[in-house]
Write an enzyme that holds these catalytic residues in place. Sequence first.
Site, PDB file in Angstrom:
ATOM      1  N   ASP A   1      -2.821 -10.653  -2.347  1.00  0.00           N
ATOM      2  CA  ASP A   1      -3.550  -9.974  -1.065  1.00  0.00           C
ATOM      3  C   ASP A   1      -4.892  -9.698  -1.381  1.00  0.00           C
ATOM      4  O   ASP A   1      -5.361  -9.553  -2.467  1.00  0.00           O
ATOM      5  CB  ASP A   1      -2.563  -8.978  -0.627  1.00  0.00           C
ATOM      6  CG  ASP A   1      -3.002  -8.290   0.776  1.00  0.00           C
ATOM      7  OD1 ASP A   1      -2.029  -8.591   1.669  1.00  0.00           O
ATOM      8  OD2 ASP A   1      -4.067  -7.634   0.957  1.00  0.00           O
TER       9      ASP A   1
ATOM     10  N   ASP B   1      -4.871 -12.795   3.403  1.00  0.00           N
ATOM     11  CA  ASP B   1      -5.906 -12.249   4.170  1.00  0.00           C
ATOM     12  C   ASP B   1      -7.217 -12.596   3.101  1.00  0.00           C
ATOM     13  O   ASP B   1      -8.354 -12.163   3.578  1.00  0.00           O
ATOM     14  CB  ASP B   1      -6.022 -10.952   4.486  1.00  0.00           C
ATOM     15  CG  ASP B   1      -5.363 -10.021   3.378  1.00  0.00           C
ATOM     16  OD1 ASP B   1      -4.818 -10.627   2.248  1.00  0.00           O
ATOM     17  OD2 ASP B   1      -5.218  -8.789   3.597  1.00  0.00           O
TER      18      ASP B   1
ATOM     19  N   HIS C   1       0.819  -1.199   0.039  1.00  0.00           N
ATOM     20  CA  HIS C   1       0.123   0.149   0.205  1.00  0.00           C
ATOM     21  C   HIS C   1       0.795   1.142   0.006  1.00  0.00           C
ATOM     22  O   HIS C   1       0.113   2.225  -0.024  1.00  0.00           O
ATOM     23  CB  HIS C   1      -0.965   0.045   1.356  1.00  0.00           C
ATOM     24  CG  HIS C   1      -1.798  -1.003   1.149  1.00  0.00           C
ATOM     25  ND1 HIS C   1      -2.901  -1.162  -0.011  1.00  0.00           N
ATOM     26  CD2 HIS C   1      -2.172  -1.937   2.183  1.00  0.00           C
ATOM     27  CE1 HIS C   1      -3.679  -2.304   0.281  1.00  0.00           C
ATOM     28  NE2 HIS C   1      -3.402  -2.713   1.532  1.00  0.00           N
TER      29      HIS C   1
ATOM     30  N   HIS D   1      -6.660  -7.209  -0.484  1.00  0.00           N
ATOM     31  CA  HIS D   1      -6.733  -5.797  -0.562  1.00  0.00           C
ATOM     32  C   HIS D   1      -5.801  -5.332  -1.926  1.00  0.00           C
ATOM     33  O   HIS D   1      -4.694  -5.831  -2.163  1.00  0.00           O
ATOM     34  CB  HIS D   1      -6.081  -4.959   0.509  1.00  0.00           C
ATOM     35  CG  HIS D   1      -7.050  -5.074   1.665  1.00  0.00           C
ATOM     36  ND1 HIS D   1      -6.560  -6.003   2.439  1.00  0.00           N
ATOM     37  CD2 HIS D   1      -8.086  -4.645   2.015  1.00  0.00           C
ATOM     38  CE1 HIS D   1      -7.303  -5.940   3.613  1.00  0.00           C
ATOM     39  NE2 HIS D   1      -8.309  -5.390   3.372  1.00  0.00           N
TER      40      HIS D   1
END
Length: 343
Positions: free
Chosen positions: A195, A284, A159, A197
Amino acid sequence: MKTVYSDLHGLQHAEAEYIRGKRVASFEMPRRVELVLERVRAVALGPVVGIGDYGLETVGKVHDAEFVTFLSTAWQAWSAENGEIDAFPNAWPPPRASRRATKRPGAELGRFCIDMSSPIMAGTWTAAKAAVDAAVTAVDIVAGGDHAAFALCRPPGHHAGRDYFGGYCFLNNAAAAAQAFRDRGYGKVAVLDIDYHHGNGTQDIFYDRADVLTVSIHADPQVEYPYYSGYAEETGEGAGADFNLNLPLPWGTEYTGYGAALATGLGRIAAHGTEALVVSLGVDTFGGDPISHFKLVSDDFTRIGQAIGGLSLPTVFVMEGGYAVEEIGVNAVNVLSGFKAVA
């Protein structure tokens, strides 16, 4: 497969974060990687090795100089004004506002930080720099002849963009690994982000480059963090046009849908003529993850690893997210074991 690890990650140990108006215990905690390390050793995945020190050369190629200077000195400025409490922004620049430097640490945090999940602490810079060094060390292991290596990075990195941090991420470890592969003579590199996200920071860093293909499989950003990037129509710009592939999926996705997206992403990586692969290894996507909404089970991660291994590419895995703490070690190492079984 060698695992690269440094206990310096423990210097980033936030007490709390803010989610939807609530102050909660931080989901991104040192125990995450300690459980992964325990599992690496339990299944005898391979040797665990330490990190090298690569200075700031690679960091400076994927992050703006002003941002790096800020991040490396933010704690000193903050603690001098506010004492030794975790540093959060107290203002963000609105659209069309000046983004010039200010003279207050909280405002400077707002120039570079995108959310309230990622406090800066006394050890943040040391931990973040060590995570980058772990990723680059893994690249050197592969460039030296190993087929694959695992950088057990913490804090995570995907991120963190050219000039911003957030989402528990301060420096972009996967981007640094991709850049390190380029610097070592690999002509075409790909980053596969699995991931839950979207890897918004990795996309930002390489969005106008044709030498690094970025592929991200993630939850639909209309309903999931980071919200403002990760849409299918974002395909790159300038020299990087058509070198960014986003594969957003709806809440509730099980492996049938996920596996189809993975096959599409792997097909694009193969068509790119990829010479070296970096995998942003977030787990995740697991059905029990407390901040995610996919429904993968532990055996699915073995399938993911096998599919990636089918590319037969020199590969560096870089640890990203995964917050179902008790299961994180099994799920992460299942990907690595699945890869190792077929690669």
